[in-house]
Design a protein around this motif. Structure first.
Motif, PDB file in Angstrom:
ATOM      1  N   ALA A   9     -51.757  99.615 111.834  1.00  0.00           N
ATOM      2  CA  ALA A   9     -52.465  98.347 111.682  1.00  0.00           C
ATOM      3  C   ALA A   9     -53.790  98.501 110.941  1.00  0.00           C
ATOM      4  CB  ALA A   9     -52.707  97.719 113.053  1.00  0.00           C
ATOM      5  N   GLY A  10     -54.387  99.681 110.996  1.00  0.00           N
ATOM      6  CA  GLY A  10     -55.658  99.897 110.308  1.00  0.00           C
ATOM      7  C   GLY A  10     -55.513 100.345 108.864  1.00  0.00           C
ATOM      8  N   ARG A  11     -54.309 100.637 108.454  1.00  0.00           N
ATOM      9  CA  ARG A  11     -54.063 101.117 107.087  1.00  0.00           C
ATOM     10  C   ARG A  11     -53.872  99.925 106.157  1.00  0.00           C
ATOM     11  NH1 ARG A  11     -49.724 105.972 108.422  1.00  0.00           N
ATOM     12  NH2 ARG A  11     -51.054 107.063 109.932  1.00  0.00           N
ATOM     13  N   VAL A  12     -54.975  99.286 105.801  1.00  0.00           N
ATOM     14  CA  VAL A  12     -54.883  98.002 105.105  1.00  0.00           C
ATOM     15  C   VAL A  12     -55.086  98.074 103.594  1.00  0.00           C
ATOM     16  CG1 VAL A  12     -55.492  96.642 107.133  1.00  0.00           C
ATOM     17  CG2 VAL A  12     -57.297  97.481 105.639  1.00  0.00           C
ATOM     18  N   VAL A  13     -55.705  99.118 103.077  1.00  0.00           N
ATOM     19  CA  VAL A  13     -56.032  99.145 101.648  1.00  0.00           C
ATOM     20  C   VAL A  13     -54.780  99.194 100.784  1.00  0.00           C
ATOM     21  CG1 VAL A  13     -57.167 100.478  99.811  1.00  0.00           C
ATOM     22  CG2 VAL A  13     -58.335 100.109 101.982  1.00  0.00           C
ATOM     23  N   HIS A  14     -53.867 100.091 101.090  1.00  0.00           N
ATOM     24  CA  HIS A  14     -52.658 100.237 100.274  1.00  0.00           C
ATOM     25  C   HIS A  14     -51.817  98.954 100.289  1.00  0.00           C
ATOM     26  CE1 HIS A  14     -48.574 102.142  99.453  1.00  0.00           C
ATOM     27  NE2 HIS A  14     -49.252 102.317  98.339  1.00  0.00           N
ATOM     28  N   PRO A  15     -51.510  98.377 101.459  1.00  0.00           N
ATOM     29  CA  PRO A  15     -50.770  97.103 101.435  1.00  0.00           C
ATOM     30  C   PRO A  15     -51.539  95.978 100.753  1.00  0.00           C
ATOM     31  CG  PRO A  15     -50.720  98.072 103.624  1.00  0.00           C
ATOM     32  CD  PRO A  15     -51.668  98.886 102.808  1.00  0.00           C
ATOM     33  N   LEU A  16     -52.858  95.994 100.852  1.00  0.00           N
ATOM     34  CA  LEU A  16     -53.659  94.965 100.176  1.00  0.00           C
ATOM     35  C   LEU A  16     -53.523  95.088  98.657  1.00  0.00           C
ATOM     36  CD1 LEU A  16     -55.682  92.634 100.412  1.00  0.00           C
ATOM     37  CD2 LEU A  16     -57.505  94.344 100.391  1.00  0.00           C
ATOM     38  N   LEU A  17     -53.538  96.301  98.142  1.00  0.00           N
ATOM     39  CA  LEU A  17     -53.346  96.506  96.699  1.00  0.00           C
ATOM     40  C   LEU A  17     -51.969  96.006  96.261  1.00  0.00           C
ATOM     41  CD1 LEU A  17     -54.868 100.084  96.240  1.00  0.00           C
ATOM     42  CD2 LEU A  17     -55.860  97.908  95.487  1.00  0.00           C
ATOM     43  N   VAL A  18     -50.964  96.294  97.079  1.00  0.00           N
ATOM     44  CA  VAL A  18     -49.609  95.832  96.767  1.00  0.00           C
ATOM     45  C   VAL A  18     -49.551  94.303  96.820  1.00  0.00           C
ATOM     46  CG1 VAL A  18     -47.210  95.830  97.571  1.00  0.00           C
ATOM     47  CG2 VAL A  18     -48.519  97.973  97.490  1.00  0.00           C
ATOM     48  N   LEU A  24     -50.493  88.689  91.621  1.00  0.00           N
ATOM     49  CA  LEU A  24     -51.130  88.502  90.315  1.00  0.00           C
ATOM     50  C   LEU A  24     -50.239  88.901  89.139  1.00  0.00           C
ATOM     51  CD1 LEU A  24     -54.791  89.696  91.016  1.00  0.00           C
ATOM     52  CD2 LEU A  24     -53.874  87.365  91.019  1.00  0.00           C
ATOM     53  N   THR A  25     -49.101  89.479  89.438  1.00  0.00           N
ATOM     54  CA  THR A  25     -48.183  89.910  88.380  1.00  0.00           C
ATOM     55  C   THR A  25     -46.792  89.372  88.700  1.00  0.00           C
ATOM     56  OG1 THR A  25     -47.504  91.963  89.480  1.00  0.00           O
ATOM     57  CG2 THR A  25     -49.503  92.066  88.120  1.00  0.00           C
ATOM     58  N   PRO A  26     -45.880  89.452  87.743  1.00  0.00           N
ATOM     59  CA  PRO A  26     -44.510  89.014  88.028  1.00  0.00           C
ATOM     60  C   PRO A  26     -43.698  90.053  88.819  1.00  0.00           C
ATOM     61  CG  PRO A  26     -44.707  89.674  85.740  1.00  0.00           C
ATOM     62  CD  PRO A  26     -46.088  89.730  86.324  1.00  0.00           C
ATOM     63  N   LEU A  27     -44.350  91.114  89.267  1.00  0.00           N
ATOM     64  CA  LEU A  27     -43.648  92.166  89.999  1.00  0.00           C
ATOM     65  C   LEU A  27     -43.291  91.722  91.412  1.00  0.00           C
ATOM     66  CD1 LEU A  27     -45.901  95.230  89.040  1.00  0.00           C
ATOM     67  CD2 LEU A  27     -43.721  94.567  88.008  1.00  0.00           C
ATOM     68  N   SER A  28     -42.149  92.212  91.893  1.00  0.00           N
ATOM     69  CA  SER A  28     -41.767  91.977  93.288  1.00  0.00           C
ATOM     70  C   SER A  28     -42.581  92.915  94.184  1.00  0.00           C
ATOM     71  CB  SER A  28     -40.275  92.251  93.472  1.00  0.00           C
ATOM     72  OG  SER A  28     -40.032  93.641  93.312  1.00  0.00           O
ATOM     73  N   VAL A  29     -42.436  92.774  95.480  1.00  0.00           N
ATOM     74  CA  VAL A  29     -43.143  93.662  96.408  1.00  0.00           C
ATOM     75  C   VAL A  29     -42.717  95.108  96.177  1.00  0.00           C
ATOM     76  CG1 VAL A  29     -43.475  94.263  98.848  1.00  0.00           C
ATOM     77  CG2 VAL A  29     -43.503  91.876  98.148  1.00  0.00           C
ATOM     78  N   ASP A  30     -41.410  95.351  96.062  1.00  0.00           N
ATOM     79  CA  ASP A  30     -40.924  96.716  95.816  1.00  0.00           C
ATOM     80  C   ASP A  30     -41.475  97.276  94.511  1.00  0.00           C
ATOM     81  OD1 ASP A  30     -39.425  96.633  98.138  1.00  0.00           O
ATOM     82  OD2 ASP A  30     -37.583  96.017  97.112  1.00  0.00           O
ATOM     83  N   PHE A  33     -45.175  98.134  94.945  1.00  0.00           N
ATOM     84  CA  PHE A  33     -45.350  99.437  95.599  1.00  0.00           C
ATOM     85  C   PHE A  33     -45.149 100.564  94.592  1.00  0.00           C
ATOM     86  CE2 PHE A  33     -44.812  97.610  99.922  1.00  0.00           C
ATOM     87  CZ  PHE A  33     -45.810  98.320 100.576  1.00  0.00           C
ATOM     88  N   PHE A  34     -44.098 100.442  93.771  1.00  0.00           N
ATOM     89  CA  PHE A  34     -43.806 101.470  92.775  1.00  0.00           C
ATOM     90  C   PHE A  34     -44.927 101.566  91.737  1.00  0.00           C
ATOM     91  CE2 PHE A  34     -41.690 103.101  88.931  1.00  0.00           C
ATOM     92  CZ  PHE A  34     -41.231 104.313  89.439  1.00  0.00           C
ATOM     93  N   ARG A  76     -42.823 111.026  95.977  1.00  0.00           N
ATOM     94  CA  ARG A  76     -41.504 110.408  96.165  1.00  0.00           C
ATOM     95  C   ARG A  76     -41.584 109.234  97.134  1.00  0.00           C
ATOM     96  NH1 ARG A  76     -37.386 113.644  99.507  1.00  0.00           N
ATOM     97  NH2 ARG A  76     -38.572 112.570 101.091  1.00  0.00           N
ATOM     98  N   ASP A  77     -42.385 109.378  98.185  1.00  0.00           N
ATOM     99  CA  ASP A  77     -42.525 108.325  99.198  1.00  0.00           C
ATOM    100  C   ASP A  77     -43.706 107.421  98.855  1.00  0.00           C
ATOM    101  OD1 ASP A  77     -40.403 109.508 100.542  1.00  0.00           O
ATOM    102  OD2 ASP A  77     -41.700 110.698 101.833  1.00  0.00           O
ATOM    103  N   TYR A  78     -43.653 106.824  97.677  1.00  0.00           N
ATOM    104  CA  TYR A  78     -44.770 106.041  97.137  1.00  0.00           C
ATOM    105  C   TYR A  78     -45.096 104.801  97.965  1.00  0.00           C
ATOM    106  CZ  TYR A  78     -40.873 103.353  95.282  1.00  0.00           C
ATOM    107  OH  TYR A  78     -39.734 102.624  95.164  1.00  0.00           O
ATOM    108  N   TYR A  79     -44.189 104.359  98.803  1.00  0.00           N
ATOM    109  CA  TYR A  79     -44.423 103.166  99.612  1.00  0.00           C
ATOM    110  C   TYR A  79     -45.257 103.471 100.858  1.00  0.00           C
ATOM    111  CZ  TYR A  79     -40.355 105.429 101.579  1.00  0.00           C
ATOM    112  OH  TYR A  79     -39.501 106.390 102.077  1.00  0.00           O
ATOM    113  N   LEU A  80     -45.453 104.755 101.155  1.00  0.00           N
ATOM    114  CA  LEU A  80     -46.312 105.143 102.272  1.00  0.00           C
ATOM    115  C   LEU A  80     -47.760 105.243 101.796  1.00  0.00           C
ATOM    116  CD1 LEU A  80     -44.078 107.917 103.891  1.00  0.00           C
ATOM    117  CD2 LEU A  80     -44.341 105.530 104.622  1.00  0.00           C
TER     118      LEU A  80
END
Length: 182
Positions: A9-18, A24-30, A33-34, A76-80
């Protein structure tokens, strides 16, 4: 965050960037993350190259270091959050070399690192031990203030989140996580 388990719950920066990239872009969530993962790989590579040059590390040591299984796995685990955290830590070390650990910009990045991954506490404790050994109490105070601000903010942010899988208080969970989970 009420549906998210601690310590996540405290790891907010990475999900916020995603989230920002997704909106702001036409990119999907996946794809976001990539894309953030790719940016982190480039930033990590650039930062490590800068450190190699500044510390005069020969390529014969540097290239195997960059190809260690840990670096390959976090790429490889770029979504983490691990890749973003490693990248931020490299820039924390760069700021430390350029400005010192107690410069305001370095301390600000230290606080941000806590919001990427709570194990930043290990870096803060290491810095406290080093500056304490050197008897630089002013530096110890600055690092301690930044750490307390980050830790209290994380506690406030995740106060309604689900407990960790072991039902332990967050501070005990983090301390026990180090020897058992790396």
């Amino acid at each position: 965050l009420a549906q998210v388990q601690q310590p996540f719950a405290g790891r907010v920066v990475h999900p916020l960037l995603v989230f920002v990239a997704d909106h702001l872009t036409p990119l999907s969530v996946d794809q976001s993350f990539f894309a953030i993962g790719i940016l982190c790989v480039f930033a990590l590579s650039f930062g490590l190259s800068w450190l190699r040059k500044q510390l005069m590390i020969p390529y014969s040591y540097f290239i195997p270091l960059c190809l260690t299984p840990a670096i390959v796995l976090i790429s490889r685990d770029y979504y983490l959050t691990d890749l973003a955290h490693t990248t931020a830590l490299v820039y924390l070390f760069i700021l430390t070399l350029r400005k010192g650990f107690t410069h305001w910009s370095t301390l600000l990045l230290l606080v941000i690192c806590f919001f990427i991954r709570e194990s930043t506490l290990l870096v803060a404790v290491s810095a406290l031990l080093v500056y304490g050994w050197k008897r630089d109490w002013r530096a110890v105070g600055k690092i301690l203030v930044a750490t307390v601000i980050a830790w209290v903010s994380l506690g406030f942010l995740s106060r309604y989140s689900l407990p960790n899988i072991h039902q332990l208080p967050s501070s005990i969970y983090l301390l026990l996580k180090v020897p058992f989970n790396g």
